[in-house]
Design a protein around this motif. Sequence first.
Motif, PDB file in Angstrom:
ATOM      1  N   PRO A   9       0.815  -1.225   0.000  1.00  0.00           N
ATOM      2  CA  PRO A   9       0.000   0.000   0.000  1.00  0.00           C
ATOM      3  C   PRO A   9       0.848   1.274   0.000  1.00  0.00           C
ATOM      4  O   PRO A   9       0.498   2.247  -0.669  1.00  0.00           O
ATOM      5  CB  PRO A   9      -0.829  -0.116   1.281  1.00  0.00           C
ATOM      6  N   ALA A  10       1.967   1.263   0.695  1.00  0.00           N
ATOM      7  CA  ALA A  10       2.850   2.433   0.707  1.00  0.00           C
ATOM      8  C   ALA A  10       3.479   2.634  -0.671  1.00  0.00           C
ATOM      9  O   ALA A  10       3.625   3.775  -1.130  1.00  0.00           O
ATOM     10  CB  ALA A  10       3.931   2.281   1.774  1.00  0.00           C
ATOM     11  N   VAL A  11       3.828   1.554  -1.339  1.00  0.00           N
ATOM     12  CA  VAL A  11       4.391   1.651  -2.685  1.00  0.00           C
ATOM     13  C   VAL A  11       3.347   2.227  -3.630  1.00  0.00           C
ATOM     14  O   VAL A  11       3.624   3.164  -4.388  1.00  0.00           O
ATOM     15  CB  VAL A  11       4.890   0.274  -3.187  1.00  0.00           C
ATOM     16  N   ALA A  12       2.129   1.700  -3.577  1.00  0.00           N
ATOM     17  CA  ALA A  12       1.057   2.191  -4.452  1.00  0.00           C
ATOM     18  C   ALA A  12       0.734   3.654  -4.162  1.00  0.00           C
ATOM     19  O   ALA A  12       0.529   4.441  -5.097  1.00  0.00           O
ATOM     20  CB  ALA A  12      -0.189   1.320  -4.296  1.00  0.00           C
ATOM     21  N   ASP A  13       0.696   4.028  -2.892  1.00  0.00           N
ATOM     22  CA  ASP A  13       0.423   5.431  -2.535  1.00  0.00           C
ATOM     23  C   ASP A  13       1.524   6.348  -3.082  1.00  0.00           C
ATOM     24  O   ASP A  13       1.236   7.422  -3.627  1.00  0.00           O
ATOM     25  CB  ASP A  13       0.312   5.606  -1.020  1.00  0.00           C
ATOM     26  N   ASN A  69       0.790  -3.642  -8.134  1.00  0.00           N
ATOM     27  CA  ASN A  69       0.858  -3.695  -6.671  1.00  0.00           C
ATOM     28  C   ASN A  69      -0.524  -3.909  -6.065  1.00  0.00           C
ATOM     29  O   ASN A  69      -0.692  -3.810  -4.849  1.00  0.00           O
ATOM     30  CB  ASN A  69       1.508  -2.425  -6.114  1.00  0.00           C
ATOM     31  N   GLY A  70      -1.522  -4.172  -6.904  1.00  0.00           N
ATOM     32  CA  GLY A  70      -2.850  -4.539  -6.428  1.00  0.00           C
ATOM     33  C   GLY A  70      -3.717  -3.376  -5.980  1.00  0.00           C
ATOM     34  O   GLY A  70      -4.676  -3.572  -5.243  1.00  0.00           O
ATOM     35  N   ALA A  71      -3.391  -2.184  -6.406  1.00  0.00           N
ATOM     36  CA  ALA A  71      -4.140  -1.004  -5.957  1.00  0.00           C
ATOM     37  C   ALA A  71      -4.765  -0.289  -7.154  1.00  0.00           C
ATOM     38  O   ALA A  71      -4.298  -0.431  -8.283  1.00  0.00           O
ATOM     39  CB  ALA A  71      -3.212  -0.056  -5.204  1.00  0.00           C
ATOM     40  N   ALA A 123      11.719  -1.023   0.685  1.00  0.00           N
ATOM     41  CA  ALA A 123      11.216  -1.537   1.962  1.00  0.00           C
ATOM     42  C   ALA A 123      10.293  -2.725   1.747  1.00  0.00           C
ATOM     43  O   ALA A 123      10.191  -3.604   2.612  1.00  0.00           O
ATOM     44  CB  ALA A 123      10.488  -0.427   2.720  1.00  0.00           C
ATOM     45  N   ASP A 124       9.636  -2.780   0.582  1.00  0.00           N
ATOM     46  CA  ASP A 124       8.719  -3.874   0.265  1.00  0.00           C
ATOM     47  C   ASP A 124       9.403  -5.006  -0.494  1.00  0.00           C
ATOM     48  O   ASP A 124       8.782  -6.029  -0.758  1.00  0.00           O
ATOM     49  CB  ASP A 124       7.547  -3.330  -0.566  1.00  0.00           C
TER      50      ASP A 124
END
Length: 153
Positions: A9-13, A69-71, A123-124
């Motif tokens: 979620p942080a990557v997608a954001d 990334n699924g977002a 980080a991911d």
Amino acid sequence: MSEKTNNAPAVADALNALLADSFALYLKTKNYHWHVQGPRFRELHLLFDEQAAQIFATTDLIAERVRKNGAPTLRSIGDIGRRASIRDDDSANADAETMIRKLADDNKLLLGQLKEVKAAAEADGDIATSGLVDGWADETQQRIWFLEATLGY
């Protein structure tokens, strides 16, 4: 090999913020391409067009990374406006030097966004996103270099 830390979620954001700023910078660069005037018109008209095309070319790749990334990604001009940190320039009388300075500064903002995406991806353990960011960062640094060299510093 590093494990995924569920930071997707942080990557997608971070990618969506980058995408919003990429669209904002693309449109601002095209605006300047359309409206630049003065003795350096041809040089700057072509430079701005080349840079706008380079920025636009990344937008689909960024959006696809969000989806991978699924977002969900951006859906509208309003969505871009809410997320973008790069501000519009609606001024009717910006001179060429001001345009160049603003684009250099905005590309520096975009470079900061790229660093945030890179940190989130690493980080991911998202090596695909991390690797793509390297190329985009190099292109952004080149745009900054060209713009600042045009100003003489």
